[in-house]
Motif scaffolding. Structure first.
Motif, PDB file in Angstrom:
ATOM      1  N   ASN A 117      17.585  -9.460 -14.376  1.00 21.41           N
ATOM      2  CA  ASN A 117      18.987  -9.821 -14.237  1.00 21.41           C
ATOM      3  C   ASN A 117      19.042 -11.344 -14.313  1.00 21.41           C
ATOM      4  O   ASN A 117      18.696 -12.039 -13.357  1.00 21.41           O
ATOM      5  N   ILE A 118      19.465 -11.850 -15.446  1.00 26.13           N
ATOM      6  CA  ILE A 118      19.438 -13.295 -15.684  1.00 26.13           C
ATOM      7  C   ILE A 118      20.397 -14.023 -14.734  1.00 26.13           C
ATOM      8  O   ILE A 118      20.083 -15.094 -14.222  1.00 26.13           O
ATOM      9  N   GLN A 119      21.566 -13.431 -14.495  1.00 26.40           N
ATOM     10  CA  GLN A 119      22.553 -14.086 -13.624  1.00 26.40           C
ATOM     11  C   GLN A 119      22.030 -14.238 -12.203  1.00 26.40           C
ATOM     12  O   GLN A 119      22.233 -15.259 -11.561  1.00 26.40           O
ATOM     13  N   GLU A 120      21.327 -13.197 -11.738  1.00 24.95           N
ATOM     14  CA  GLU A 120      20.810 -13.236 -10.372  1.00 24.95           C
ATOM     15  C   GLU A 120      19.418 -13.856 -10.311  1.00 24.95           C
ATOM     16  O   GLU A 120      18.845 -13.994  -9.219  1.00 24.95           O
ATOM     17  N   LYS A 121      18.836 -14.177 -11.441  1.00 22.24           N
ATOM     18  CA  LYS A 121      17.485 -14.761 -11.506  1.00 22.24           C
ATOM     19  C   LYS A 121      16.490 -13.879 -10.761  1.00 22.24           C
ATOM     20  O   LYS A 121      15.755 -14.321  -9.868  1.00 22.24           O
ATOM     21  N   HIS A 122      16.452 -12.633 -11.192  1.00 19.72           N
ATOM     22  CA  HIS A 122      15.627 -11.659 -10.496  1.00 19.72           C
ATOM     23  C   HIS A 122      15.101 -10.629 -11.488  1.00 19.72           C
ATOM     24  O   HIS A 122      15.803 -10.212 -12.412  1.00 19.72           O
ATOM     25  N   SER A 123      13.857 -10.244 -11.281  1.00 24.15           N
ATOM     26  CA  SER A 123      13.250  -9.191 -12.088  1.00 24.15           C
ATOM     27  C   SER A 123      12.524  -8.217 -11.180  1.00 24.15           C
ATOM     28  O   SER A 123      12.049  -8.598 -10.095  1.00 24.15           O
ATOM     29  N   SER A 124      12.454  -6.975 -11.606  1.00 21.76           N
ATOM     30  CA  SER A 124      11.694  -5.959 -10.872  1.00 21.76           C
ATOM     31  C   SER A 124      10.745  -5.252 -11.813  1.00 21.76           C
ATOM     32  O   SER A 124      11.063  -5.035 -12.988  1.00 21.76           O
ATOM     33  N   LEU A 125       9.598  -4.902 -11.270  1.00 22.23           N
ATOM     34  CA  LEU A 125       8.638  -4.057 -11.974  1.00 22.23           C
ATOM     35  C   LEU A 125       8.537  -2.759 -11.183  1.00 22.23           C
ATOM     36  O   LEU A 125       8.295  -2.776  -9.972  1.00 22.23           O
ATOM     37  N   HIS A 126       8.771  -1.647 -11.871  1.00 22.43           N
ATOM     38  CA  HIS A 126       8.716  -0.343 -11.222  1.00 22.43           C
ATOM     39  C   HIS A 126       7.563   0.461 -11.804  1.00 22.43           C
ATOM     40  O   HIS A 126       7.290   0.393 -13.011  1.00 22.43           O
ATOM     41  N   ILE A 127       6.932   1.218 -10.937  1.00 18.32           N
ATOM     42  CA  ILE A 127       5.899   2.168 -11.381  1.00 18.32           C
ATOM     43  C   ILE A 127       6.315   3.541 -10.879  1.00 18.32           C
ATOM     44  O   ILE A 127       6.499   3.741  -9.665  1.00 18.32           O
ATOM     45  N   THR A 128       6.488   4.473 -11.794  1.00 22.33           N
ATOM     46  CA  THR A 128       6.832   5.841 -11.396  1.00 22.33           C
ATOM     47  C   THR A 128       5.549   6.668 -11.287  1.00 22.33           C
ATOM     48  O   THR A 128       4.560   6.389 -11.965  1.00 22.33           O
ATOM     49  N   THR A 171       0.861  -1.179   0.000  1.00 18.26           N
ATOM     50  CA  THR A 171       0.000   0.000   0.000  1.00 18.26           C
ATOM     51  C   THR A 171       0.893   1.223   0.000  1.00 18.26           C
ATOM     52  O   THR A 171       1.848   1.305   0.782  1.00 18.26           O
ATOM     53  N   ALA A 172       0.616   2.165  -0.884  1.00 20.64           N
ATOM     54  CA  ALA A 172       1.446   3.353  -1.015  1.00 20.64           C
ATOM     55  C   ALA A 172       0.563   4.560  -1.315  1.00 20.64           C
ATOM     56  O   ALA A 172      -0.611   4.419  -1.685  1.00 20.64           O
ATOM     57  N   GLN A 173       1.143   5.718  -1.161  1.00 26.22           N
ATOM     58  CA  GLN A 173       0.435   6.962  -1.479  1.00 26.22           C
ATOM     59  C   GLN A 173       0.634   7.316  -2.948  1.00 26.22           C
ATOM     60  O   GLN A 173       1.675   7.011  -3.545  1.00 26.22           O
ATOM     61  N   GLU A 174      -0.349   8.004  -3.470  1.00 24.05           N
ATOM     62  CA  GLU A 174      -0.266   8.467  -4.856  1.00 24.05           C
ATOM     63  C   GLU A 174       1.028   9.240  -5.066  1.00 24.05           C
ATOM     64  O   GLU A 174       1.422  10.071  -4.234  1.00 24.05           O
ATOM     65  N   GLY A 175       1.686   8.971  -6.159  1.00 27.64           N
ATOM     66  CA  GLY A 175       2.918   9.678  -6.482  1.00 27.64           C
ATOM     67  C   GLY A 175       4.181   8.922  -6.099  1.00 27.64           C
ATOM     68  O   GLY A 175       5.268   9.245  -6.602  1.00 27.64           O
ATOM     69  N   GLU A 176       4.051   7.937  -5.240  1.00 26.94           N
ATOM     70  CA  GLU A 176       5.245   7.207  -4.811  1.00 26.94           C
ATOM     71  C   GLU A 176       5.799   6.328  -5.922  1.00 26.94           C
ATOM     72  O   GLU A 176       5.073   5.875  -6.827  1.00 26.94           O
ATOM     73  N   PHE A 177       7.087   6.051  -5.820  1.00 23.70           N
ATOM     74  CA  PHE A 177       7.777   5.125  -6.730  1.00 23.70           C
ATOM     75  C   PHE A 177       7.594   3.712  -6.166  1.00 23.70           C
ATOM     76  O   PHE A 177       7.890   3.454  -5.008  1.00 23.70           O
ATOM     77  N   ILE A 178       7.111   2.817  -7.013  1.00 22.08           N
ATOM     78  CA  ILE A 178       6.761   1.469  -6.568  1.00 22.08           C
ATOM     79  C   ILE A 178       7.733   0.456  -7.164  1.00 22.08           C
ATOM     80  O   ILE A 178       8.076   0.547  -8.362  1.00 22.08           O
ATOM     81  N   THR A 179       8.146  -0.485  -6.352  1.00 21.02           N
ATOM     82  CA  THR A 179       8.965  -1.600  -6.857  1.00 21.02           C
ATOM     83  C   THR A 179       8.365  -2.921  -6.394  1.00 21.02           C
ATOM     84  O   THR A 179       8.094  -3.109  -5.206  1.00 21.02           O
ATOM     85  N   ILE A 180       8.171  -3.804  -7.340  1.00 22.27           N
ATOM     86  CA  ILE A 180       7.695  -5.171  -7.056  1.00 22.27           C
ATOM     87  C   ILE A 180       8.765  -6.129  -7.574  1.00 22.27           C
ATOM     88  O   ILE A 180       9.274  -5.951  -8.685  1.00 22.27           O
ATOM     89  N   ASN A 181       9.093  -7.111  -6.748  1.00 23.88           N
ATOM     90  CA  ASN A 181      10.193  -8.012  -7.083  1.00 23.88           C
ATOM     91  C   ASN A 181       9.723  -9.418  -7.416  1.00 23.88           C
ATOM     92  O   ASN A 181       8.721  -9.898  -6.891  1.00 23.88           O
ATOM     93  N   CYS A 182      10.511 -10.068  -8.260  1.00 25.21           N
ATOM     94  CA  CYS A 182      10.229 -11.445  -8.659  1.00 25.21           C
ATOM     95  C   CYS A 182      11.553 -12.195  -8.726  1.00 25.21           C
ATOM     96  O   CYS A 182      12.453 -11.785  -9.456  1.00 25.21           O
TER      97      CYS A 182
END
Lengths: 110, 116
Positions: free
Chosen positions: A64-75, A12-23
């Protein structure tokens, strides 16, 4: 342990915040997908990634294929971004099967 | 170019009745996938079909559930003798043959089944 793990589970975040979701994933993949599902609604494919970074409007996805990690960002997040964001990976050993994350439920408050 | 069309969007059935869910893939797509989403849970793969063939039904319950994708017409997911536990959203996705190996899918809006 699930082969595809998303974090956080809820955000949960406030409008305008930068969001990061990890996988994070533990299998060899040929592609990673980010999808969006609005409450009671359908599922929309946002990105398909096999390397690097993609941008569409306020959404950015990195992998990042080597680290087996992805992020989704919302500005500049907005209440209409409130949805469940799902990560799914295409196992390179399978012709078609996707392995699905459990999803991250995002709520943006005005 | 219409997207993946599912109908009905909402279906209410009493226990013991049959539910039929239809999915028309995007034009030119020959691969259809059905997924089930229980309330507050993620998507679960059920079945993968190509025209007139079931390729993988490993995610589908052995009893009461069946799926087809005939040469003409939509794909049908059929649930016989529904029980309360079948209440869920059923999503159909399609892909063209050339994208099948990438996992890129185009989803419908889903059919929400409620069993009373």
């Amino acid at each position: 342990k699930n082969e595809v793990e998303q974090s956080p589970q809820n955000l949960t975040a406030q409008e305008g915040e930068f969001i990061t979701i990890n996988c994070s994933y533990s299998v060899g993949i040929s592609a990673l997908h980010w999808l969006q599902q609005h409450p009671g609604g359908g599922i929309v494919s946002l990105f398909m990634l096999s390397s690097g970074k993609k941008k569409h409007g306020r959404l950015i996805a990195t992998i990042n294929i080597q680290e087996k990690h992805s992020s989704l960002h919302i500005t500049a997040s907005h209440p209409r971004d409130s949805a469940v964001y799902i990560c799914a990976v295409k196992n390179m050993d399978s012709n078609y099967q996707l392995i699905w994350g459990a999803g991250t439920k995002l709520i943006i408050k005005p | 170019n219409a997207g993946v069309m599912q109908n009905p969007r909402h279906l209410v059935r009493r226990r013991g009745q049959e539910a039929r869910l239809r999915c028309s893939p995007m034009k030119g797509h020959s691969h259809v996938y059905w997924y089930r989403q229980l309330p507050e849970e993620g998507l679960k793969f059920m079945v993968y079909l190509q025209k007139e063939n079931i390729i993988d039904e490993s995610g589908m319950p052995k009893e009461r559930f069946s799926a087809e994708f005939p040469k003409e017409g939509p794909s049908i997911l059929r649930i016989q003798q529904v029980v309360r536990g079948d209440s869920a959203a059923y999503f159909c996705a399609s892909s063209p043959a050339y994208l099948a190996n990438t996992g890129e899918l185009f989803f419908g809006e889903g059919s929400r089944l409620t069993v009373l």
